[in-house]
Design a protein around this motif. Structure first.
Motif, PDB file in Angstrom:
ATOM      1  N   VAL A 233      -5.847  -0.377   7.052  1.00  0.00           N
ATOM      2  CA  VAL A 233      -4.510   0.221   7.006  1.00  0.00           C
ATOM      3  C   VAL A 233      -4.499   1.497   7.849  1.00  0.00           C
ATOM      4  N   GLN A 234      -3.541   1.604   8.760  1.00  0.00           N
ATOM      5  CA  GLN A 234      -3.439   2.759   9.646  1.00  0.00           C
ATOM      6  C   GLN A 234      -2.466   3.808   9.132  1.00  0.00           C
ATOM      7  N   GLY A 235      -1.531   3.415   8.318  1.00  0.00           N
ATOM      8  CA  GLY A 235      -0.547   4.342   7.769  1.00  0.00           C
ATOM      9  C   GLY A 235       0.236   3.647   6.678  1.00  0.00           C
ATOM     10  N   ILE A 236       0.910   4.421   5.841  1.00  0.00           N
ATOM     11  CA  ILE A 236       1.678   3.844   4.740  1.00  0.00           C
ATOM     12  C   ILE A 236       3.132   4.297   4.826  1.00  0.00           C
ATOM     13  N   PRO A 237       4.024   3.478   4.246  1.00  0.00           N
ATOM     14  CA  PRO A 237       3.750   2.223   3.554  1.00  0.00           C
ATOM     15  C   PRO A 237       3.275   1.137   4.519  1.00  0.00           C
TER      16      PRO A 237
ATOM     17  N   TRP B 267       2.796  10.692  -2.732  1.00  0.00           N
ATOM     18  CA  TRP B 267       3.289  11.727  -1.828  1.00  0.00           C
ATOM     19  C   TRP B 267       4.063  11.169  -0.635  1.00  0.00           C
ATOM     20  N   CYS B 268       4.063   9.847  -0.484  1.00  0.00           N
ATOM     21  CA  CYS B 268       4.644   9.192   0.695  1.00  0.00           C
ATOM     22  C   CYS B 268       6.140   8.944   0.484  1.00  0.00           C
ATOM     23  N   GLN B 269       6.971   9.672   1.210  1.00  0.00           N
ATOM     24  CA  GLN B 269       8.418   9.528   1.050  1.00  0.00           C
ATOM     25  C   GLN B 269       8.931   8.167   1.517  1.00  0.00           C
ATOM     26  N   PRO B 270       8.489   7.635   2.672  1.00  0.00           N
ATOM     27  CA  PRO B 270       8.944   6.285   3.054  1.00  0.00           C
ATOM     28  C   PRO B 270       8.559   5.215   2.027  1.00  0.00           C
ATOM     29  N   CYS B 271       7.416   5.443   1.330  1.00  0.00           N
ATOM     30  CA  CYS B 271       7.014   4.491   0.279  1.00  0.00           C
ATOM     31  C   CYS B 271       8.070   4.438  -0.822  1.00  0.00           C
ATOM     32  N   LYS B 272       8.650   5.601  -1.113  1.00  0.00           N
ATOM     33  CA  LYS B 272       9.651   5.660  -2.176  1.00  0.00           C
ATOM     34  C   LYS B 272      10.948   4.967  -1.777  1.00  0.00           C
ATOM     35  N   GLN B 273      11.128   4.742  -0.473  1.00  0.00           N
ATOM     36  CA  GLN B 273      12.280   3.977  -0.015  1.00  0.00           C
ATOM     37  C   GLN B 273      11.986   2.482  -0.039  1.00  0.00           C
ATOM     38  N   LEU B 274      10.758   2.123   0.362  1.00  0.00           N
ATOM     39  CA  LEU B 274      10.429   0.701   0.487  1.00  0.00           C
ATOM     40  C   LEU B 274      10.066   0.053  -0.844  1.00  0.00           C
ATOM     41  N   SER B 275       9.291   0.733  -1.672  1.00  0.00           N
ATOM     42  CA  SER B 275       8.779   0.108  -2.896  1.00  0.00           C
ATOM     43  C   SER B 275       9.885  -0.434  -3.796  1.00  0.00           C
TER      44      SER B 275
ATOM     45  N   PHE C 270       0.857  -1.183   0.000  1.00  0.00           N
ATOM     46  CA  PHE C 270       0.000   0.000   0.000  1.00  0.00           C
ATOM     47  C   PHE C 270       0.894   1.234   0.000  1.00  0.00           C
ATOM     48  N   TRP C 271       0.722   2.089  -0.993  1.00  0.00           N
ATOM     49  CA  TRP C 271       1.628   3.224  -1.173  1.00  0.00           C
ATOM     50  C   TRP C 271       0.858   4.430  -1.700  1.00  0.00           C
ATOM     51  N   ALA C 272       1.538   5.566  -1.777  1.00  0.00           N
ATOM     52  CA  ALA C 272       0.993   6.772  -2.401  1.00  0.00           C
ATOM     53  C   ALA C 272       2.156   7.590  -2.943  1.00  0.00           C
TER      54      ALA C 272
END
Length: 327
Positions: free
Chosen positions: A121-125, A80-88, A76-78
């Motif tokens: 989901v409570q927060g992303i990623p 605008w989500c900076q941590p998502c860009k690290q994990l994905s 689960f990502w978006a």
């Protein structure tokens, strides 16, 4: 982040997710087939994609059905989500490295709010897994690759030991070629521009705009299944948006005769996957009320039927129960 013990005790109830996805998929089937040039999912012998983008319409086929053959990891990502860009990128790289031992399904939460809420989901990623149609949370937040790898190894082992699901070897280059081909496939032109605008508004989180657009479609085409489903979903999401679940449930418990309080809990139950609870509450409310209150509860129940889908066994059972209390 600590590696998660792969017990199914924390599994997420996917019954409502499955039902809503099935209904939406049926409504959009013709359009999806034109867009992909396929008549029923992935063609036999076609390369398996290791990384796929999934929406609500494709969830049943791309995640639930696929999970009977290979573990499906959901990211689960978006944008605008900076941590998502690290994990994905880590997850995508590992999907290629594991070459078919799991499939990575990426879900944009901004465009798929129903799935976001139904998974709790409570927060992303946020990363979940689906094995044999059962979902369980893996971890939340960005994590270093060694820990992600450890969780994936546990998942793959649990899938084989508990369900005999091992996936099948996939050539990463063929999988990437299949992914690029799917991404470049031209979308089917919308048959109804107002309906397309309604979908865009819903996907973009403009629930008010989506509701009005769906109503405009239904004013011209009262039997439009896709618009009925979209309107029911948008109205449900608007009603639960920002709701304090604890307060809503407390109010309903303290005021059992308050129809509005019972309707609010039914909405939360449906979004949370407790379909039978939502239907049962509203049938009981219809049974003990009269006049305008009864009609209000009945109409809300019919709206929730639209979200789940008319062919779902729980809808069929609830329709029977509703008929018994009405007649």
């Amino acid at each position: 982040m600590q590696p998660r013990n792969m017990s199914m005790s924390g599994a997420v109830d996917l019954s409502a997710v499955k039902a809503a996805a099935e209904a939406k998929q049926k409504a959009e089937q013709a359009r999806a087939q034109r867009a992909t040039g396929q008549a029923g999912g992935q063609q036999a012998g076609a390369p398996v994609q290791l990384v796929i983008d999934v929406d609500e319409a494709g969830f049943e086929q791309e995640v639930l059905q696929r999970s009977t053959e290979v573990p499906v990891v959901i990211d689960f990502w978006a944008d605008w989500c900076q941590p998502c860009k690290q994990l994905s990128p880590i997850l995508e790289r590992l999907a290629e490295e594991y070459a078919g031992k799991f499939v990575l399904a990426k879900i944009d939460v901004d465009s798929n709010q129903m799935l976001f809420q139904q998974f709790g989901v409570q927060g992303i990623p946020a990363v979940f897994a689906v094995i044999a149609g059962q979902a369980l949370p893996l971890f939340q937040g960005a994590a270093p690759e060694p820990q992600v790898r450890q969780v994936l190894d546990q998942l793959i082992q649990a899938a084989e030991q508990r369900f005999g699901i091992v996936g099948r070897p996939v050539d990463p280059q063929e999988a990437e070629a299949a992914r690029q081909a799917a991404a470049q496939a031209p979308p089917a032109p919308p048959a109804n521009p107002t309906l397309a605008a309604a979908h865009a508004a819903l996907d973009g989180g403009d629930l008010g705009g989506a509701i009005q657009a769906y109503r405009n479609v239904l004013a011209d085409e009262p039997a439009n299944v896709e618009a009925k489903l979209g309107l029911a979903q948008a109205e449900l999401l608007q009603r639960v948006q920002g709701a304090d679940a604890e307060r809503v449930r407390k109010d309903a418990a303290e005021r059992p005769g308050d129809v509005a309080a019972q309707l609010a809990v039914a909405d939360l139950d449906l979004v949370g996957g407790h379909v039978e609870d939502a239907f049962g509450r509203l049938v009981a409310t219809v049974q003990r009320t009269a006049g305008e209150d009864r009609d209000t509860a009945r109409v809300r129940l019919l709206e929730l039927f639209e979200v789940v889908g008319p062919d779902d066994p729980r809808v069929i059972a609830a329709r029977g129960a509703l008929a018994r209390v009405l007649f």
